[in-house]
Scaffold this motif. Structure first.
Motif, PDB file in Angstrom:
ATOM      1  N   UNK A  64       0.854  -1.199   0.000  1.00  0.00           N
ATOM      2  CA  UNK A  64       0.000   0.000   0.000  1.00  0.00           C
ATOM      3  C   UNK A  64       0.884   1.241   0.000  1.00  0.00           C
ATOM      4  N   UNK A  65       0.789   2.002  -1.073  1.00  0.00           N
ATOM      5  CA  UNK A  65       1.503   3.274  -1.171  1.00  0.00           C
ATOM      6  C   UNK A  65       0.594   4.353  -0.586  1.00  0.00           C
ATOM      7  N   UNK A  66       1.138   5.213   0.257  1.00  0.00           N
ATOM      8  CA  UNK A  66       0.324   6.259   0.896  1.00  0.00           C
ATOM      9  C   UNK A  66      -0.178   7.278  -0.115  1.00  0.00           C
ATOM     10  N   UNK A  67       0.535   7.451  -1.220  1.00  0.00           N
ATOM     11  CA  UNK A  67       0.141   8.456  -2.217  1.00  0.00           C
ATOM     12  C   UNK A  67      -0.682   7.855  -3.359  1.00  0.00           C
ATOM     13  N   UNK A  68      -0.285   6.677  -3.839  1.00  0.00           N
ATOM     14  CA  UNK A  68      -0.916   6.092  -5.035  1.00  0.00           C
ATOM     15  C   UNK A  68      -1.957   5.010  -4.732  1.00  0.00           C
TER      16      UNK A  68
ATOM     17  N   UNK B 210       7.043   1.744  -4.903  1.00  0.00           N
ATOM     18  CA  UNK B 210       5.808   1.911  -5.666  1.00  0.00           C
ATOM     19  C   UNK B 210       6.168   2.035  -7.158  1.00  0.00           C
ATOM     20  N   UNK B 211       5.442   1.349  -8.047  1.00  0.00           N
ATOM     21  CA  UNK B 211       5.772   1.430  -9.470  1.00  0.00           C
ATOM     22  C   UNK B 211       5.488   2.808 -10.082  1.00  0.00           C
ATOM     23  N   UNK B 212       4.612   3.614  -9.457  1.00  0.00           N
ATOM     24  CA  UNK B 212       4.273   4.931 -10.008  1.00  0.00           C
ATOM     25  C   UNK B 212       5.189   6.032  -9.475  1.00  0.00           C
ATOM     26  N   UNK B 213       5.257   6.158  -8.144  1.00  0.00           N
ATOM     27  CA  UNK B 213       6.021   7.269  -7.558  1.00  0.00           C
ATOM     28  C   UNK B 213       7.359   6.825  -6.949  1.00  0.00           C
ATOM     29  N   UNK B 214       7.607   5.522  -6.897  1.00  0.00           N
ATOM     30  CA  UNK B 214       8.847   4.927  -6.398  1.00  0.00           C
ATOM     31  C   UNK B 214       9.139   5.204  -4.919  1.00  0.00           C
TER      32      UNK B 214
END
Length: 111
Positions: A7-11, A29-33
């Motif tokens: 679970x990414x806190x942003x994405x 995270x694959x989007x924001x790393x």
């Protein structure tokens, strides 16, 4: 390699294929790393398991706690209501008690 949920806190939630030796380590995270913690959002997908294996596991689970036997059903030995009917023996018994199998095995010696 198993798929783990993070679970990414942003994405938000995402999944990643990781080695089992890294199950407790955070994943990028694959989007924001950003480094994200592992979470469990869904139950294992047991429906994708082979039906025969799933049924065998269910039978083993039931029998490990309370095995079913003919005695627990209230039936005695040689009960004819549950199983197949017993086949009639082809043995011929003479007056002195000797058995013979005239049609099935003429060479067999009785004992």
């Amino acid at each position: 390699m198993p798929v783990y949920e993070y679970a990414c806190e942003e994405c938000g939630p995402f999944t990643a294929l990781r080695p089992m030796s890294e199950y407790d380590q955070p994943c990028a995270c694959p989007d924001c790393e950003t480094s994200s913690k592992r979470v469990m959002l869904t139950a294992p997908n047991l429906a994708s398991m082979n039906a025969n294996k799933r049924n065998a596991m269910a039978v083993n689970e039931r029998s490990s706690h309370e095995p079913i036997s003919s005695k627990s059903l209230g039936h005695g030995p040689n009960c004819g209501c549950c199983g197949s009917k017993s086949k009639k023996s082809k043995a011929k018994v003479s007056a002195n008690g000797a058995k013979s199998f005239p049609s099935a095995r003429p060479w067999m010696i009785s004992h």
